[in-house]
Scaffold this motif. Structure first.
Motif, PDB file in Angstrom:
ATOM      1  N   ASP A  84       0.832  -1.209   0.000  1.00  0.00           N
ATOM      2  CA  ASP A  84       0.000   0.000   0.000  1.00  0.00           C
ATOM      3  C   ASP A  84       0.864   1.256   0.000  1.00  0.00           C
ATOM      4  O   ASP A  84       0.600   2.217  -0.731  1.00  0.00           O
ATOM      5  CB  ASP A  84      -0.901   0.018   1.234  1.00  0.00           C
ATOM      6  CG  ASP A  84      -2.218  -0.720   0.995  1.00  0.00           C
ATOM      7  OD1 ASP A  84      -2.410  -1.222  -0.128  1.00  0.00           O
ATOM      8  OD2 ASP A  84      -3.044  -0.792   1.925  1.00  0.00           O
ATOM      9  N   ARG A  85       1.909   1.239   0.843  1.00  0.00           N
ATOM     10  CA  ARG A  85       2.717   2.449   1.011  1.00  0.00           C
ATOM     11  C   ARG A  85       3.463   2.816  -0.266  1.00  0.00           C
ATOM     12  O   ARG A  85       3.463   3.981  -0.695  1.00  0.00           O
ATOM     13  CB  ARG A  85       3.713   2.260   2.163  1.00  0.00           C
ATOM     14  CG  ARG A  85       4.392   3.568   2.588  1.00  0.00           C
ATOM     15  CD  ARG A  85       5.370   3.346   3.734  1.00  0.00           C
ATOM     16  NE  ARG A  85       4.736   2.591   4.791  1.00  0.00           N
ATOM     17  CZ  ARG A  85       5.224   1.471   5.295  1.00  0.00           C
ATOM     18  NH1 ARG A  85       6.335   0.961   4.831  1.00  0.00           N
ATOM     19  NH2 ARG A  85       4.593   0.840   6.264  1.00  0.00           N
ATOM     20  N   ILE A  86       4.116   1.828  -0.895  1.00  0.00           N
ATOM     21  CA  ILE A  86       4.907   2.170  -2.083  1.00  0.00           C
ATOM     22  C   ILE A  86       4.013   2.511  -3.272  1.00  0.00           C
ATOM     23  O   ILE A  86       4.384   3.309  -4.127  1.00  0.00           O
ATOM     24  CB  ILE A  86       5.905   1.047  -2.457  1.00  0.00           C
ATOM     25  CG1 ILE A  86       5.185  -0.221  -2.893  1.00  0.00           C
ATOM     26  CG2 ILE A  86       6.870   0.765  -1.316  1.00  0.00           C
ATOM     27  CD1 ILE A  86       6.127  -1.307  -3.419  1.00  0.00           C
ATOM     28  N   THR A  87       2.817   1.920  -3.312  1.00  0.00           N
ATOM     29  CA  THR A  87       1.911   2.158  -4.445  1.00  0.00           C
ATOM     30  C   THR A  87       1.136   3.454  -4.295  1.00  0.00           C
ATOM     31  O   THR A  87       0.994   4.220  -5.253  1.00  0.00           O
ATOM     32  CB  THR A  87       0.937   0.974  -4.604  1.00  0.00           C
ATOM     33  OG1 THR A  87       1.686  -0.210  -4.880  1.00  0.00           O
ATOM     34  CG2 THR A  87      -0.043   1.209  -5.744  1.00  0.00           C
ATOM     35  N   THR A  88       0.627   3.732  -3.085  1.00  0.00           N
ATOM     36  CA  THR A  88      -0.255   4.896  -2.909  1.00  0.00           C
ATOM     37  C   THR A  88       0.452   6.119  -2.326  1.00  0.00           C
ATOM     38  O   THR A  88      -0.080   7.225  -2.421  1.00  0.00           O
ATOM     39  CB  THR A  88      -1.441   4.532  -1.997  1.00  0.00           C
ATOM     40  OG1 THR A  88      -0.948   4.198  -0.694  1.00  0.00           O
ATOM     41  CG2 THR A  88      -2.214   3.350  -2.559  1.00  0.00           C
ATOM     42  N   VAL A 130       5.473  -4.113  -7.159  1.00  0.00           N
ATOM     43  CA  VAL A 130       6.822  -3.698  -7.574  1.00  0.00           C
ATOM     44  C   VAL A 130       6.688  -2.397  -8.353  1.00  0.00           C
ATOM     45  O   VAL A 130       5.849  -2.293  -9.253  1.00  0.00           O
ATOM     46  CB  VAL A 130       7.492  -4.787  -8.431  1.00  0.00           C
ATOM     47  CG1 VAL A 130       8.830  -4.293  -8.975  1.00  0.00           C
ATOM     48  CG2 VAL A 130       7.697  -6.062  -7.619  1.00  0.00           C
ATOM     49  N   ILE A 131       7.497  -1.422  -7.982  1.00  0.00           N
ATOM     50  CA  ILE A 131       7.443  -0.096  -8.614  1.00  0.00           C
ATOM     51  C   ILE A 131       8.788   0.220  -9.250  1.00  0.00           C
ATOM     52  O   ILE A 131       9.838   0.078  -8.615  1.00  0.00           O
ATOM     53  CB  ILE A 131       7.142   1.011  -7.566  1.00  0.00           C
ATOM     54  CG1 ILE A 131       5.873   0.688  -6.771  1.00  0.00           C
ATOM     55  CG2 ILE A 131       7.055   2.384  -8.241  1.00  0.00           C
ATOM     56  CD1 ILE A 131       4.606   0.727  -7.569  1.00  0.00           C
ATOM     57  N   VAL A 132       8.755   0.637 -10.514  1.00  0.00           N
ATOM     58  CA  VAL A 132       9.957   1.186 -11.153  1.00  0.00           C
ATOM     59  C   VAL A 132       9.816   2.701 -11.151  1.00  0.00           C
ATOM     60  O   VAL A 132       8.876   3.251 -11.734  1.00  0.00           O
ATOM     61  CB  VAL A 132      10.127   0.673 -12.598  1.00  0.00           C
ATOM     62  CG1 VAL A 132      11.342   1.336 -13.243  1.00  0.00           C
ATOM     63  CG2 VAL A 132      10.294  -0.843 -12.603  1.00  0.00           C
TER      64      VAL A 132
END
Length: 549
Positions: free
Chosen positions: A456-460, A480-482
């Motif tokens: 949730d934290r890395i996406t939002t 996974v975030i680039v």
């Protein structure tokens, strides 16, 4: 943690003799402390039996155990004259001279020995056992007051005696062979030796060629030679201190000036991680209980569904009775009717309190009642199957967690989901956020969530609209975030990010995984949704092999 003869030899050299024994104390459970003139000597026979020198040991405030009292009575005012490693084994002999009441010098020996995973302390005089921390009575040895002390049996060879002929007629795995045959070598030191020699530690000896055997012998002797130099090392895995070595281990490590300082550091790190390990174990048990409870519920639901499937049998009974009612008695415990499907006679059990026609109606009612439940049962089945899958994913998250913050995040997720009760303490809220995994590839930062709170934290919170978001298709796993940083993300970065997403999902051991990816601006979290749950659109799907370290 490996405590082998290589480490013992270093510690023995750190203890300067002769020196006054200024006190004998009880430390934490399973620990005896010798206060020397300048430092303390810790003799541990507990979970990790070992010895090491400490600047200041922690003395227990509890009343001393009988063994410590005996040591005090015999060794008070003594001089530690000699410390020696016996037979290059995990046995250390301390020689202490004490003047008795009439001024005569008496000599006592204390043996700190580690056999297998067990430690012991034995006080002797003139070769006879005076007292022991643990009395032993077995077929191999007897350690008891008044019995002659005998050293543990040691049949392994010194490293100088190991040659190519030693490898003959053995089909054992390499590390097993080294531990069983090389005196002073622990399992983990044997594995490290194999890594240095660039040979798989679990290789069968029969499968090794002559060059590999020669390389192992050379490396083995190098390891023993290096262990004679000053300093010791603590190996590090994923930021966590793991083991202490007398030589430089493979991979990440920290170097210390002495074996004792390395051991002190490692024990301190282990204590600090004690809360984490305890909490991790506790949460693991809780999630396992939730899995077990859910599996039990699923079993009950499947039985209910089986009854639903059997409902057709009740309808058939009713129809058979009605179609042949004219030939049946008014009341009976059972009736024999002809089944038109196969032209065979079948017996139907009845309620004798009711007439046969009412029994038929009863079968129709049972059929109708059960069929009404079918849709609800199937819905419950799907919900519980998804819940079981979710708990199994959480169990994976608990197992792979590496910090107390991650453990509390997973626990908080279960509280939010209503699966655990909220605690009175507000510890979860005051803890720092755990950090997601970060990977740099071709100048691009890739973030990997290690649990649903992190997802949730890395996406939002952390990602920007133009960053790329990846997730294994239709399976629980990491977000996974680039991080694009305003740049176009090339195909090779997309492939590695997808591979990382595949490696952090439930299907990580599969030969390939389908991974969806899209821009963050097309990812949304519904209001009130569970942690880690998002909706996404305008995505592409790529099939990749899960990333292997």
């Amino acid at each position: 943690m490996p405590y082998d003869a290589l480490i013992v030899s270093k510690i023995v050299k750190e203890i300067k003799t002769p020196t006054y024994l200024t006190g004998v104390h009880q430390g934490k459970k399973g620990t005896v402390i010798f206060s020397l003139k300048e430092k303390d000597l810790i003799l541990d026979v507990n979970v990790w039996p070992h010895i090491h020198v400490s600047e200041k040991a922690e003395i227990s405030k509890d009343n001393p155990i009988p063994f410590v009292s005996i040591l005090r009575s015999h060794l008070k005012g003594g001089i530690l004259t000699k410390v020696e490693q016996v037979n290059f084994d995990r046995v250390v002999k301390f020689t202490i001279q004490v003047k008795n009441l009439i001024g005569e010098v008496e000599t006592f020996e204390i043996y700190h020995e580690v056999t297998g995973a067990f430690g012991n302390l034995i006080l002797t005089k003139d070769g006879m056992c005076v007292s022991a921390f643990k009395e032993v009575i077995s077929e191999r040895r007897i350690i008891k007051k008044g019995v002659k002390y005998e050293l543990p049996q040691e049949n392994r060879k010194h490293v100088e005696e190991i040659d190519l002929n030693s490898f003959e007629d053995s089909s054992e795995k390499l590390y097993v062979f080294l531990v069983k045959n090389v005196r002073g070598l622990s399992k983990k030191s044997a594995i490290e030796t194999a890594k240095r020699a660039n040979v798989s530690f679990d290789s069968s000896l029969k499968g090794l060629n002559i060059k590999e055997k020669e390389r192992i012998l050379t490396t083995l002797k190098d390891v023993f030679e290096e262990s004679k130099t000053n300093g010791a090392y603590v190996s590090v895995e994923n930021g966590i201190s793991k083991d202490v070595f007398a030589f430089k281990p493979y991979g990440e490590k920290k170097r210390f000036e002495s074996a004792s300082t390395a051991i002190e550091f490692l024990l301190k790190e282990k204590r600090e991680h004690g809360i984490f390990e305890s909490k991790k174990s506790e949460l693991f048990k809780k999630v396992r209980h939730l899995i077990s409870k859910t599996e039990g519920t699923l079993e009950k639901i499947r039985k209910e569904l089986l009854n639903v499937e059997n409902a057709e049998e009740f309808r058939r009974y009713g129809e058979l009775i009605v179609s042949q009612l004219y030939s049946l008695p008014k009341r009976a415990k059972y009736v024999d009717v002809t089944d038109w499907a196969n032209n065979r006679k079948i017996r139907i059990e009845l309620d004798p309190r009711l007439d046969v026609s009412k029994n038929a109606n009863h079968f129709f009612e049972m059929y109708s009642k059960i069929k009404k439940k079918e849709d609800g049962i199937k819905k419950r089945l799907k919900i519980m199957e998804k819940r079981l899958f979710y708990f199994q994913q959480l169990l994976d998250d608990v197992q792979s967690s590496s910090s107390i913050e991650e453990i509390f995040e997973i626990e908080n997720e279960l509280i939010i989901g209503g699966f655990l009760k909220k605690k009175r303490k507000k510890r979860i809220k005051t803890l720092k956020h755990s950090k997601p995994l970060e990977v740099m590839y071709n100048g691009f930062k890739i973030l990997i969530g290690k649990n649903n709170i992190q997802n949730d934290r890395i996406t939002t919170k952390l990602a920007s609209n133009e960053d790329l978001w990846f997730h294994a298709r239709e399976v629980p796993g990491a977000h996974v975030i680039v991080v694009s940083a305003g740049r176009k993300i090339p195909n090779d970065v997309i492939e590695i990010a997808a591979s990382l997403a595949a490696a952090h999902c439930r299907y990580k051991d599969s030969p390939w995984v389908d991974v969806d990816y899209t821009k963050i601006k097309y990812v949304s979290k519904p209001k009130g949704a569970k942690p880690g749950f998002v909706l996404y659109k305008k995505f592409k799907t790529i099939r990749v092999e899960p990333y292997k370290d």
